[in-house]
Design an enzyme around this catalytic site. Structure first.
Site, PDB file in Angstrom:
ATOM      1  N   LYS A 180       0.856  -1.176   0.000  1.00 29.37           N
ATOM      2  CA  LYS A 180       0.000   0.000   0.000  1.00 29.37           C
ATOM      3  C   LYS A 180       0.891   1.224   0.000  1.00 29.37           C
ATOM      4  CE  LYS A 180      -1.057   2.458   2.841  1.00 29.37           C
ATOM      5  NZ  LYS A 180      -0.530   3.868   3.061  1.00 29.37           N
ATOM      6  N   THR A 191       9.206   1.563   1.209  1.00 28.15           N
ATOM      7  CA  THR A 191       8.328   2.704   1.111  1.00 28.15           C
ATOM      8  C   THR A 191       6.923   2.274   1.510  1.00 28.15           C
ATOM      9  OG1 THR A 191       9.665   3.545  -0.695  1.00 28.15           O
ATOM     10  CG2 THR A 191       7.571   4.601  -0.326  1.00 28.15           C
ATOM     11  N   ASN A 399      -3.859  16.229  -0.355  1.00 24.11           N
ATOM     12  CA  ASN A 399      -3.114  16.443   0.872  1.00 24.11           C
ATOM     13  C   ASN A 399      -3.615  17.629   1.671  1.00 24.11           C
ATOM     14  OD1 ASN A 399      -0.708  14.474   1.190  1.00 24.11           O
ATOM     15  ND2 ASN A 399      -0.858  14.883  -1.006  1.00 24.11           N
TER      16      ASN A 399
END
Length: 404
Positions: A180, A191, A399
């Site tokens: 994921k 990561t 974000n």
């Protein structure tokens, strides 16, 4: 919308691995957000973790547990990173490990916790504990794909793949992995989160060596936004239910190659699903003096916001690539050895603009959803690939609204 990425149609079950999933409404009540990977007795597990100094509480616990005993269960939750939560966060992670250990007759250290999601918030223990009780009482194998869905955060599709490896002499092994990640993606071990298993029988030192080698060419070779997470982890388990293989055997190269290919596919799936991504790009650096130099140049280009925004626009503003190469942290770069191309369209040769360069041809390449940027340094024979995405308006929106 992910770039040329669809959910896996099916993932190969691995003998000695079972998955359970459940919903605890950690961030949303709409889907499962806890997954547990149950590992058969005598399974060997290796792992690599984030190097972020503010490593999340579950990372701290998982590292410690992994050095103590062989894990029997991997506990993963999405929606909350349990990072920046101090001693209380570590105690919450241990409490959840205890709950599984008591329910299944394991030691606390046989449970490795992992979390992903919002940083700086305490786990909702009052919802997670009852959900874990339900999960521990259910012995049905939910499968790899259900687990891939449960660990998603801003991912738009679940990510997973499988390989069958011919070890020679009529022997085979299977490898399956899920991952994921979509934002806060920059290598510094792995990561985000990845869980991989094989039915092969492999000793821990060999397994760890294979993971580190494959990791460098995969999860350590991608970037979406240059931000290394507090929660990164990649785990590789060998259940010992199938063929035995050692690093000095002829079939070892085939195993490592298959593992590397599988992990690279997973890593590239993260980039393809990068937050707001509309382009997938392979930054191919060749002619470097050594691999570290090649990676330094590759990441300087891949993480340049000017290059990434030009890629979003499909604009062959190659001066941004040239400038990134020129500021890469390598010593004494002789620009008369530098070549630059977008796809097969050569732009710079020997440090000089090519007189036959046609911008419309480069623009046609960059209009594609995926393409390669090629940089030759003329300093040696080392080369590498760094995989990245563009930087779009949607990345900013996602974000900006992440905690709302």
């Amino acid at each position: 919308m992910a770039v040329n990425l669809a959910p896996p149609a099916a993932l190969t079950p691995i003998a000695g691995v079972k998955w359970s999933t459940v919903g605890a409404a950690i961030k949303s009540a709409e889907r499962d957000d806890i997954a547990v990977c149950w590992l058969a007795e005598n399974t060997i597990t290796a792992g690599v973790f984030t190097k972020n100094a503010f490593a999340a509480a579950p990372v701290t616990v998982a590292r410690r547990h992994l050095t103590a005993v062989a894990p029997r269960a991997l506990l993963i939750n999405s929606g909350n990173a349990n990072a920046g939560t101090g001693i209380a966060g570590e105690q919450d992670a241990l409490t959840l490990c205890d709950q599984i250990a008591v329910a299944r007759g394991f030691e606390q250290a046989e449970i490795l916790p992992f979390s992903t999601g919002v940083i700086g918030q305490a786990l909702p223990m009052t919802r997670m504990a009852p959900a874990l009780s339900v999960l521990c009482d259910n012995d049905t194998d939910a499968g790899w794909l259900a687990a891939a869905r449960a660990i998603m955060t801003t991912d738009t599709v679940p990510k997973g793949t499988s390989r069958r490896v011919d070890l020679g002499g009529g022997r085979y092994c299977d490898i399956t992995g899920i991952t994921k990640g979509s934002g806060m993606i920059c290598p510094n071990m792995a990561t985000m989160l990845a869980f991989i298993a094989t039915d092969a029988t492999i000793a821990e030192p060999d397994l760890h060596q294979a993971l580190v080698m494959a990791n460098q060419a995969s999860f350590n070779s991608i970037t979406v936004d240059g931000d290394t997470s507090t929660n990164d982890a990649a785990m590789l388990s060998a259940t010992g239910q199938g063929a035995a293989i050692e690093c000095n055997e002829a079939g070892w190269g085939a195993f490592v190659a298959a593992l590397t290919g599988l992990m690279q596919e997973l890593a590239c799936a993260i980039v393809r699903d990068g937050e707001g991504a509309t382009r997938f790009m392979d930054i191919h650096i060749a002619g470097a003096a050594d691999i570290d130099e090649a990676r330094a140049v590759g990441f300087t280009v891949a993480q340049s916001p000017l290059f990434k925004t030009a890629a979003f626009a499909g604009d062959p503003n190659w001066g941004r690539i040239l400038a990134a190469v020129g500021r890469a942290p390598i010593d004494d770069l002789a620009i008369d050895g530098v070549d630059i191309a977008i796809g097969d369209v050569a732009i710079v040769a020997g440090g000089q603009p090519r007189p036959d360069y046609v911008e419309a041809e480069a623009a046609a390449v960059m209009a594609s959803p995926e393409f390669t940027i090629r940089v030759g340094l003329g300093r040696g024979s080392a080369e590498t690939h760094v995989f990245t995405s563009d930087l779009s308006y949607e990345y900013v929106r996602i974000n900006a609204e992440y905690r709302s």
